[in-house]
Design a protein around this motif. Structure first.
Motif, PDB file in Angstrom:
ATOM      1  N   ASP A   1       0.761  -1.174  -0.071  1.00  0.00           N
ATOM      2  CA  ASP A   1       0.051  -0.029   0.092  1.00  0.00           C
ATOM      3  C   ASP A   1       0.872   1.118   0.034  1.00  0.00           C
ATOM      4  O   ASP A   1       0.392   2.340   0.901  1.00  0.00           O
ATOM      5  CB  ASP A   1      -0.975  -0.028   1.248  1.00  0.00           C
ATOM      6  N   LEU A   2       1.808   1.038  -1.021  1.00  0.00           N
ATOM      7  CA  LEU A   2       2.880   2.581  -0.954  1.00  0.00           C
ATOM      8  C   LEU A   2       2.363   3.418  -1.947  1.00  0.00           C
ATOM      9  O   LEU A   2       1.248   3.383  -2.749  1.00  0.00           O
ATOM     10  CB  LEU A   2       4.160   1.819  -1.337  1.00  0.00           C
ATOM     11  N   GLU A   3       2.977   4.553  -2.166  1.00  0.00           N
ATOM     12  CA  GLU A   3       2.652   5.586  -3.022  1.00  0.00           C
ATOM     13  C   GLU A   3       2.213   5.102  -4.424  1.00  0.00           C
ATOM     14  O   GLU A   3       2.982   4.796  -5.292  1.00  0.00           O
ATOM     15  CB  GLU A   3       3.811   6.690  -2.911  1.00  0.00           C
ATOM     16  N   GLN A   4       1.062   5.638  -4.411  1.00  0.00           N
ATOM     17  CA  GLN A   4       0.310   5.393  -5.909  1.00  0.00           C
ATOM     18  C   GLN A   4       0.965   5.862  -6.975  1.00  0.00           C
ATOM     19  O   GLN A   4       1.165   5.462  -8.196  1.00  0.00           O
ATOM     20  CB  GLN A   4      -1.106   5.451  -5.996  1.00  0.00           C
ATOM     21  N   GLU A   5       1.434   7.223  -6.829  1.00  0.00           N
ATOM     22  CA  GLU A   5       2.196   7.940  -7.730  1.00  0.00           C
ATOM     23  C   GLU A   5       3.193   7.430  -8.503  1.00  0.00           C
ATOM     24  O   GLU A   5       3.385   7.505  -9.565  1.00  0.00           O
ATOM     25  CB  GLU A   5       2.234   9.700  -7.522  1.00  0.00           C
ATOM     26  N   ARG A   6       4.433   6.932  -7.474  1.00  0.00           N
ATOM     27  CA  ARG A   6       5.335   6.240  -7.857  1.00  0.00           C
ATOM     28  C   ARG A   6       4.866   4.803  -8.454  1.00  0.00           C
ATOM     29  O   ARG A   6       5.782   4.576  -9.576  1.00  0.00           O
ATOM     30  CB  ARG A   6       6.205   6.165  -6.561  1.00  0.00           C
TER      31      ARG A   6
ATOM     32  N   ALA B   1      13.148   1.033 -13.980  1.00  0.00           N
ATOM     33  CA  ALA B   1      12.010   0.796 -12.942  1.00  0.00           C
ATOM     34  C   ALA B   1      12.631   0.118 -11.627  1.00  0.00           C
ATOM     35  O   ALA B   1      11.916   0.343 -10.516  1.00  0.00           O
ATOM     36  CB  ALA B   1      11.293  -0.218 -13.720  1.00  0.00           C
ATOM     37  N   ALA B   2      13.546  -0.610 -11.626  1.00  0.00           N
ATOM     38  CA  ALA B   2      14.225  -0.913 -10.430  1.00  0.00           C
ATOM     39  C   ALA B   2      14.622   0.179  -9.434  1.00  0.00           C
ATOM     40  O   ALA B   2      14.314  -0.132  -8.088  1.00  0.00           O
ATOM     41  CB  ALA B   2      15.604  -1.786 -10.781  1.00  0.00           C
TER      42      ALA B   2
ATOM     43  N   PHE C   1      12.979   0.135  -5.532  1.00  0.00           N
ATOM     44  CA  PHE C   1      13.434   0.087  -4.543  1.00  0.00           C
ATOM     45  C   PHE C   1      13.358   1.240  -3.509  1.00  0.00           C
ATOM     46  O   PHE C   1      13.274   1.216  -2.405  1.00  0.00           O
ATOM     47  CB  PHE C   1      15.488  -0.300  -4.454  1.00  0.00           C
ATOM     48  N   ASN C   2      13.492   2.601  -4.397  1.00  0.00           N
ATOM     49  CA  ASN C   2      13.345   3.865  -3.478  1.00  0.00           C
ATOM     50  C   ASN C   2      12.070   4.167  -2.905  1.00  0.00           C
ATOM     51  O   ASN C   2      11.725   4.621  -1.731  1.00  0.00           O
ATOM     52  CB  ASN C   2      13.512   4.937  -4.351  1.00  0.00           C
ATOM     53  N   THR C   3      11.126   3.434  -3.587  1.00  0.00           N
ATOM     54  CA  THR C   3       9.783   3.459  -3.313  1.00  0.00           C
ATOM     55  C   THR C   3       9.569   2.384  -1.827  1.00  0.00           C
ATOM     56  O   THR C   3       8.759   2.672  -0.828  1.00  0.00           O
ATOM     57  CB  THR C   3       8.484   3.040  -4.092  1.00  0.00           C
TER      58      THR C   3
ATOM     59  N   PHE D   1      18.002   5.017  -1.242  1.00  0.00           N
ATOM     60  CA  PHE D   1      18.589   3.574  -0.674  1.00  0.00           C
ATOM     61  C   PHE D   1      19.167   2.826  -2.236  1.00  0.00           C
ATOM     62  O   PHE D   1      18.653   3.356  -3.310  1.00  0.00           O
ATOM     63  CB  PHE D   1      17.009   2.766  -0.610  1.00  0.00           C
ATOM     64  N   THR D   2      20.261   2.326  -1.996  1.00  0.00           N
ATOM     65  CA  THR D   2      20.780   1.566  -3.177  1.00  0.00           C
ATOM     66  C   THR D   2      21.157   0.230  -2.668  1.00  0.00           C
ATOM     67  O   THR D   2      21.185   0.003  -1.421  1.00  0.00           O
ATOM     68  CB  THR D   2      22.191   2.436  -3.342  1.00  0.00           C
TER      69      THR D   2
END
Length: 300
Positions: free
Chosen positions: A124-129, A152-153, A157-159, A165-166
């Protein structure tokens, strides 16, 4: 049917006894039929096993994963030439043209990105991303020549783990993913070699120093499934250290139930079906890979 994924920590002696693996530890002996074993993960600096046992592992297509002193998998022992028509299958694989390779790689990447989207939606994370990742997937060209997978990757991972994050950071999430991905890779390598395919001959990965280019191609859609499993089973229970229990749970990912086309199976059997679908495409007996979805792992 092989179904056991065995983990041995600090076993003193490993022997062959009547077509069984016998493990001696602390004066006690444990026996496991070789016909039941798919993979064996070995941890510990002092362990003795015989070449006769290794030969039996190879004959039974058992993948042996060896860990370093930090408990990270660092090597794989596999048998070779066990498939009855290896030369014929090798020639079929070599005969693939670039167009077919591009089409298969496109399907692999599309499945991977769709599973990444499913992981984010399940959290349930940010829909825009999430929509940005979907747009990247929709814009993918044949063979992903514009590297939508890479873009996309990064968004994924940032989302999932936060901006900045890396995958190179020394973070617990990365430790868990590295271990989990290695387990998937080892099992995929077992399947690829046991079915007579050339593991070095990939459809996209072509690194001259990589012995498992095809393995790295085929495992891609399973990575997000491992990410979800880590989020469900590892991160809520373990924080800083990938303990023995956590490592055992990561190996147990292969035994997780999966619903495929309304039928119950497990992740390891799904991986076998997936590789077989790749072979069917190669032999012009199918047009698409087995569909790998997060929903199947979640049972929805």
């Amino acid at each position: 049917m092989t179904w056991r994924n065995v983990m041995i920590k600090d076993g003193e002696y490993l022997r062959l006894k009547l077509d069984n693996l016998e493990v001696e530890k602390g004066g006690k002996k444990f026996s496991i039929p070789l016909t039941d074993i798919a993979t064996i993960t070995l941890e510990g600096d002092m362990m003795t096993l015989t070449t006769k046992l290794l030969a039996k592992f190879a004959q039974h297509n058992i993948a042996v994963i060896v860990c370093d002193n930090k408990y990270h998998p660092c090597g794989i022992f596999l048998g070779f030439g066990q498939y009855h028509r290896t030369a014929k299958r090798n020639l079929e694989q070599i005969a693939w043209d670039e167009g077919k390779k591009s089409a298969v790689w496109t399907e692999i990447v599309r499945q991977k990105i769709q599973n990444q989207i499913a992981v984010l939606e399940a959290r349930d994370l940010e829909q825009e991303r999430i929509q940005k990742i979907q747009t990247l997937c929709d814009a993918m060209t044949l063979g992903d020549k514009t590297n939508r997978e890479g873009h996309a990757a990064k968004l994924y991972f940032n989302t999932l783990y936060g901006l900045g994050f890396t995958r190179e950071e020394s973070r617990f999430e990365n430790f868990a993913m590295d271990y989990g991905y290695t387990i998937i890779r080892a099992y995929m390598a077992r399947l690829v070699t046991s079915l007579g395919l050339i593991p070095t001959l990939g459809v996209f990965h072509r690194n001259e120093f990589n012995s498992f280019n095809l393995v790295d191609d085929l495992m891609e859609p399973f990575r997000p499934l491992m990410d979800w499993y880590i989020g469900e089973e590892i991160l809520p229970k373990y924080k800083d250290y990938l303990s023995w229990e956590a490592r055992c749970m990561l190996i147990d990912f292969l035994n997780q139930p999966y619903v495929h086309q309304g039928k119950k199976t497990t992740v390891d059997l799904l991986m076998l079906d997936y590789v077989n679908s790749f072979i069917k495409i190669m032999n012009k007996k199918a047009s698409h890979l087995t569909e790998i979805t997060l929903g199947g792992l979640r049972g929805v």
